[in-house]
Enzyme design. Structure first.
Site, PDB file in Angstrom:
ATOM      1  N   HIS A   1      41.801  46.639  39.929  1.00  0.00           N
ATOM      2  CA  HIS A   1      41.203  45.558  40.729  1.00  0.00           C
ATOM      3  C   HIS A   1      42.037  45.258  41.968  1.00  0.00           C
ATOM      4  CE1 HIS A   1      37.894  44.730  37.973  1.00  0.00           C
ATOM      5  NE2 HIS A   1      38.752  45.039  37.018  1.00  0.00           N
ATOM      6  N   THR A   2      42.769  46.247  42.426  1.00  0.00           N
ATOM      7  CA  THR A   2      43.508  46.112  43.688  1.00  0.00           C
ATOM      8  C   THR A   2      42.790  46.843  44.818  1.00  0.00           C
ATOM      9  OG1 THR A   2      44.793  48.002  42.970  1.00  0.00           O
ATOM     10  CG2 THR A   2      45.812  45.855  42.676  1.00  0.00           C
ATOM     11  N   ASP A   3      41.968  47.845  44.482  1.00  0.00           N
ATOM     12  CA  ASP A   3      41.420  48.698  45.560  1.00  0.00           C
ATOM     13  C   ASP A   3      40.534  47.922  46.530  1.00  0.00           C
ATOM     14  OD1 ASP A   3      39.269  48.572  43.726  1.00  0.00           O
ATOM     15  OD2 ASP A   3      38.835  50.726  43.789  1.00  0.00           O
TER      16      ASP A   3
ATOM     17  N   GLY B   1      30.380  54.585  30.697  1.00  0.00           N
ATOM     18  CA  GLY B   1      30.687  53.178  30.440  1.00  0.00           C
ATOM     19  C   GLY B   1      32.043  52.993  29.791  1.00  0.00           C
TER      20      GLY B   1
ATOM     21  N   ASP C   1      37.898  55.340  42.667  1.00  0.00           N
ATOM     22  CA  ASP C   1      37.323  56.348  41.765  1.00  0.00           C
ATOM     23  C   ASP C   1      36.797  57.552  42.539  1.00  0.00           C
ATOM     24  OD1 ASP C   1      37.826  54.230  40.155  1.00  0.00           O
ATOM     25  OD2 ASP C   1      35.734  53.796  39.663  1.00  0.00           O
TER      26      ASP C   1
HETATM   27  C1  GLA Z   1      36.022  50.290  38.773  1.00  0.00           C
HETATM   28  C2  GLA Z   1      35.721  50.419  40.267  1.00  0.00           C
HETATM   29  C3  GLA Z   1      36.988  50.734  41.066  1.00  0.00           C
HETATM   30  C4  GLA Z   1      38.117  49.770  40.718  1.00  0.00           C
HETATM   31  C5  GLA Z   1      38.278  49.647  39.197  1.00  0.00           C
HETATM   32  C6  GLA Z   1      39.273  48.594  38.820  1.00  0.00           C
HETATM   33  O1  GLA Z   1      36.410  51.529  38.264  1.00  0.00           O
HETATM   34  O2  GLA Z   1      34.784  51.433  40.492  1.00  0.00           O
HETATM   35  O3  GLA Z   1      36.708  50.708  42.431  1.00  0.00           O
HETATM   36  O4  GLA Z   1      37.916  48.526  41.313  1.00  0.00           O
HETATM   37  O5  GLA Z   1      37.060  49.346  38.561  1.00  0.00           O
HETATM   38  O6  GLA Z   1      40.539  48.948  39.254  1.00  0.00           O
END
Ligand code: GLA
Length: 387
Positions: free
Chosen positions: A35-37, A129, A179
């Site tokens: 949750h940093t991206d 998922g 991702d």
């Molecule tokens: C999901 C989102 C990513 C990222 C992660 C948490 O995978 O697709 O962009 O935010 O959650 O790090």
């Protein structure tokens, strides 16, 4: 028969012609930096040895026919001139959204390429998922297949941005860039430190003798996408409070000074993001210097922060982390990985402890939760657009 041969055969049976291109893109595991991206921060993922194949062949009209072997193996069709959201075959929205973005890219990049209709076959083995980016692997494999098929010059970063836009603009998940970027540009035996602001990156070798273990809690929570979007909105609200572009631009000192002016929940969300980005940079140093005790400490803090401040873990994930930590101790690190709300835990651990770590999960997880966990030993792999 190899997987590729059997997919080629399947394609021929489904569409009565041969596939012209075969593309593959990997899923990912994130070692630290969750949750940093989407806050312009840092992440440290690796592409893994699970992924998605896309086989494609051109058509002379504007029809797109797509079949997903692992879903229902039934063709879904739409026309390039009218790409609408599909409420029934929701998986096909990744194809629709990605094609829309690719068409826009071709139009704005003044490329001479023309995109026509296509027959597409999809098959993958990334658990869905589970927080291992099955959707990014899908988008990136599709972009690799279509760019090869229509001779579109696309870099790994371009592909990552198009995949992300497909999710943001069409599918409806406000995901960040991690991702798609690691799926496009991962490197064998390495993790990638990615700066999500300017998309610069460097690689760090996974030390010899260390294994990557992923344990799927096999818990999927509902409303993942809406919870995710809420978290993102909360982070953006705090950045706005500080009148900054993103939480990347706010320090922990500043955040703490403003604590009394922020709702407690918003403070906690921002505290996670800012501290997590710092931990990710420290983890890169720890990995590069083979300092497993330090990595262990950072990954443990990361998990606690995702649990207490960001509130995206589940009791099952917390329990898996506790179990694995009882074996790994300071010789490696353990934490939840990905978006959370269920999904997987990652451990980087000495290969010598692998069997013991598997055992502790097998002996306890089902007894306590009534759910079977799935254990995968992974390797870090090349991305679809890596040279
Ligand atoms: C999901 C989102 C990513 C990222 C992660 C948490 O995978 O697709 O962009 O935010 O959650 O790090």
């Amino acid at each position: 028969m190899t997987i590729q041969q059997s997919l080629l055969k399947h394609f021929n049976t489904a569409f009565a012609k041969d596939a012209e291109v075969v593309a593959y893109a990997p899923g990912r595991v994130n070692l630290i930096g969750d949750h940093t991206d989407y806050n312009d921060g840092f992440v440290l993922p690796a592409a893994v040895n699970f992924g998605t194949h896309v086989l494609a062949s051109r058509r002379h009209d504007d029809a797109v026919n797509v079949m997903a072997i692992d879903i229902d193996n039934q063709p879904v069709s739409f026309n390039l001139s009218q790409i609408a959201f599909d409420d029934k075959n929701t998986w096909s929205n990744y194809v629709r959204g990605t094609i829309i973005e690719l068409i826009k890219f071709v139009q704005t990049s003044q490329s001479n390429a023309t995109i026509s209709g296509a027959d597409l076959l999809i098959s993958g083995n990334v658990p869905q998922g589970a927080g291992l980016s099955s959707s990014a692997a899908f988008e990136i494999a599709l972009l690799k297949a279509l760019s090869d098929l229509f001779d579109i010059s696309l870099s790994g970063v371009d592909a990552a941005l198009l995949g992300q836009k497909a999710e943001n603009n069409f599918v409806g998940c406000q995901c960040g860039i991690m991702d798609q970027l690691i799926s496009a540009l991962g490197k064998k035996s390495h993790a990638m430190l990615l700066d999500c602001r300017d998309l610069s990156y460097q690689f760090a070798k996974i030390p010899d003798g260390m294994a990557l273990m992923i344990v799927n809690s096999n818990v999927k929570r509902e409303l993942v996408s809406s919870e995710y979007n809420t978290r993102r909105a909360q982070c953006e609200a705090v950045a706005k409070h500080f009148n900054r572009v993103a939480l990347r631009d706010v320090s922990l000192v500043e955040l703490n000074e403003e604590k009394h002016n922020l709702a407690q929940e918003l403070y906690k969300r921002a505290h996670h993001v800012i501290s997590e980005s710092e931990r990710t940079l420290a983890a890169l140093t720890a990995l590069n210097s083979n300092n497993m005790a330090q990595l262990s400490h950072l990954m443990a803090q990361s998990h606690r922060s995702l649990k207490d401040d960001f509130e995206v873990t589940t009791p099952e994930l917390d329990y898996l982390v506790e179990l694995l930590n009882s074996v790994v101790k300071e010789e490696g690190g353990v934490r939840m990985t990905g978006g959370g709300f269920g999904g997987c835990v990652v451990a980087i651990l000495p290969k010598a402890l692998q069997a013991q770590a598997e055992q502790v999960v097998q002996d306890n997880y089902f007894n306590k939760t009534g759910i079977e966990a799935s254990i995968f030993i992974c390797t870090a792999e090349q991305g679809a657009f890596s040279l």
